[in-house]
Design an enzyme around this catalytic site. Structure first.
Site, PDB file in Angstrom:
ATOM      1  N   ASP A  85      -4.688  10.636  -2.523  1.00 51.15           N
ATOM      2  CA  ASP A  85      -3.816  10.682  -1.465  1.00 51.15           C
ATOM      3  C   ASP A  85      -3.988  11.631  -0.122  1.00 51.15           C
ATOM      4  OD1 ASP A  85      -2.637   8.410  -2.816  1.00 51.15           O
ATOM      5  OD2 ASP A  85      -0.829  10.248  -3.259  1.00 51.15           O
ATOM      6  N   GLU A 141      -6.815   1.539  -8.144  1.00 56.95           N
ATOM      7  CA  GLU A 141      -5.640   2.498  -8.263  1.00 56.95           C
ATOM      8  C   GLU A 141      -5.459   2.954  -9.969  1.00 56.95           C
ATOM      9  OE1 GLU A 141      -3.670   2.954  -6.155  1.00 56.95           O
ATOM     10  OE2 GLU A 141      -3.221   0.471  -5.261  1.00 56.95           O
ATOM     11  N   HIS A 142      -5.213   4.123  -9.957  1.00 52.77           N
ATOM     12  CA  HIS A 142      -4.996   5.143 -10.985  1.00 52.77           C
ATOM     13  C   HIS A 142      -6.436   4.753 -11.643  1.00 52.77           C
ATOM     14  CE1 HIS A 142      -0.895   5.261 -12.439  1.00 52.77           C
ATOM     15  NE2 HIS A 142      -0.731   3.940 -11.396  1.00 52.77           N
ATOM     16  N   SER A 196       3.562   9.785   1.819  1.00 50.42           N
ATOM     17  CA  SER A 196       4.445  11.204   3.070  1.00 50.42           C
ATOM     18  C   SER A 196       4.515  12.261   2.531  1.00 50.42           C
ATOM     19  CB  SER A 196       6.047  10.277   3.055  1.00 50.42           C
ATOM     20  OG  SER A 196       6.739  10.633   0.873  1.00 50.42           O
ATOM     21  N   LEU A 210       3.367   5.340   0.320  1.00 43.57           N
ATOM     22  CA  LEU A 210       2.093   6.272   1.482  1.00 43.57           C
ATOM     23  C   LEU A 210       2.414   6.853   1.457  1.00 43.57           C
ATOM     24  CD1 LEU A 210       3.541   2.754   3.693  1.00 43.57           C
ATOM     25  CD2 LEU A 210       1.636   2.886   2.657  1.00 43.57           C
ATOM     26  N   GLY A 236       8.508   7.379  -0.214  1.00 46.87           N
ATOM     27  CA  GLY A 236       8.886   7.089  -1.208  1.00 46.87           C
ATOM     28  C   GLY A 236       8.708   5.249  -1.453  1.00 46.87           C
TER      29      GLY A 236
END
Ligand code: GLA
Length: 387
Positions: free
Chosen positions: A176, A35-36, A131, A129, A126
């Protein structure tokens, strides 16, 4: 025909009065770990999930673009001649931003025909995941087909990222869109965000009797505001002070020097990224050598690092993780950009109802709004759908 294919086709027909030329789809994603790290040129390990966005699309004979969706009443119209990031806003910035970004990657927007598109999706909005990446990736593969462009998947991930950065205004990385475009059933995408080399690693959750439970806290987040950008700026500052072009160039052996050189906050931001990159590598190795039941501690450590060093968790995410672990998950962490959204809990199949009930009642006891819990499976990435 799947439900979404059906509703996307029906939506297209009712808004535009004719049948679409085809249907394309792309999934949301969940990040298992890493993450990040993407915008620090590091490693990530996400997978595409069994929630998708479907676009029904048809070409026009003029230069007009018309976009509509199941989540907005309006149909947005714009000429290809007016397609600049400054002219875009609201939900339509995602599909229109992709059309613009394709132009930045070689599509000749002065000659391509306009198009109409209707978007439908069952990726929760939101929840962390992706979208938005699902919309971007579905539109990107659709336009690549109908405009007959020569762009491979890693390039399309960069197209989606550019749309998000410039048209939507969120300074996000490449993870993503890569997951949505490159994912495969039962596998996660081990991505080197510097070289964009991607490798599919089998997850084996099913065979090990494990499920990935999503705990959507329903605390909303937006990466075009505040916290995400400030974390990114801290990382860039840390890299500069450490004399490297990105934090990817540092590893755990550099932590002592970082501790001497950096102020406490910057040091903790940097330590998160350095240790998180290492945890991605360790997770991939552990999966290969020992299988998924052995990765729980790495997920737990990732959460602690995000909570204490990167400071992007919220009380609802901490509670979700803590209660999921205490009630039977073998590892749990917040996932995505943070400041809200979802946690994941790797959970033995038989314990999914137990963990779900425990988390739900703990939220009620703390006075938090009810979370949404559901299981996701690793699914195939973006593709043209059979009509
Ligand atoms: C968001 C961004 C990604 C990534 C994650 C954090 O999902 O879109 O690019 O930075 O946050 O890992």
């Amino acid at each position: 025909m799947s439900d979404l294919n059906h509703t996307a086709t029906a939506g297209f027909e009712s808004r535009f009065g004719q049948s679409p030329a085809g249907l394309w789809s792309a999934p949301g994603r969940v990040n298992l770990i890493g993450e990040h790290t993407d915008y620090n040129d590091g490693f990530v390990f996400p997978f595409a999930i069994d929630r998708r966005t479907v676009v029904a699309l048809g070409l026009r004979t003029d230069r007009l673009i018309r976009v509509a969706s199941s989540f907005a009443e309006d149909t947005v119209e714009l000429s290809l001649d007016d397609l600049t990031p400054e002219n875009l806003g609201g939900w339509s910035a995602y599909p229109l931003g992709v059309a613009w970004a394709l132009g930045q990657f070689g599509a000749d927007l002065a000659v391509v025909p306009g198009f109409e598109v209707f978007i439908d999706s069952d990726v929760p909005i939101g929840a962390g995941l992706s979208s938005s990446a699902a919309i971007e990736s579905a539109v990107a593969v659709a336009l690549t087909d109908v405009w007959e462009l020569e762009l491979d998947r890693p390039m399309l991930a960069r197209v989606g990222q550019l749309a998000e950065n410039r048209a939507v205004g969120a300074p996000t990385g490449i993870m993503d869109q890569s997951a949505s475009l490159l994912g495969r059933a039962d596998a996660a995408v081990f991505l080197d965000c510097r070289s964009l080399d991607a490798e599919l690693i089998p997850l084996g959750f099913d065979a090990a009797g494990l499920e990935l439970l999503i705990i959507d806290t329903r605390v909303s987040h937006a990466h075009s505001t505040g916290g995400y950008a400030s974390r990114r700026a801290s990382c860039e500052n840390g890299a500069r002070l450490m004399g490297v072009s990105s934090l990817r160039d540092l590893d755990v052996n550099d932590l002592a020097r970082a501790g001497e050189l950096l102020d406490d906050e910057t040091f903790r931001r940097v330590r998160h990224v350095i240790t998180e990159n290492q945890r991605v590598l360790d997770t991939v190795r552990t999966l290969r050598e020992e299988g998924p039941t052995a990765i729980g501690a790495l997920l737990d450590a990732s959460h602690v690092s995000m909570r204490d060093d990167f400071e992007i968790s919220v009380p609802e995410l901490d509670l979700a993780v803590e209660v999921a672990r205490a009630s039977g998950a073998i590892g749990a962490r917040m996932t995505g950009g943070g400041f809200g959204g979802a946690a994941i809990a790797l959970t033995p199949h038989a314990l999914v109802p137990v963990v779900s009930a425990a988390v739900t009642s703990a939220f009620a006891a703390r006075g938090f709004g009810a979370p949404d819990l559901f299981v996701v499976r690793a699914a195939d990435g973006a593709a043209r759908e059979q009509a």
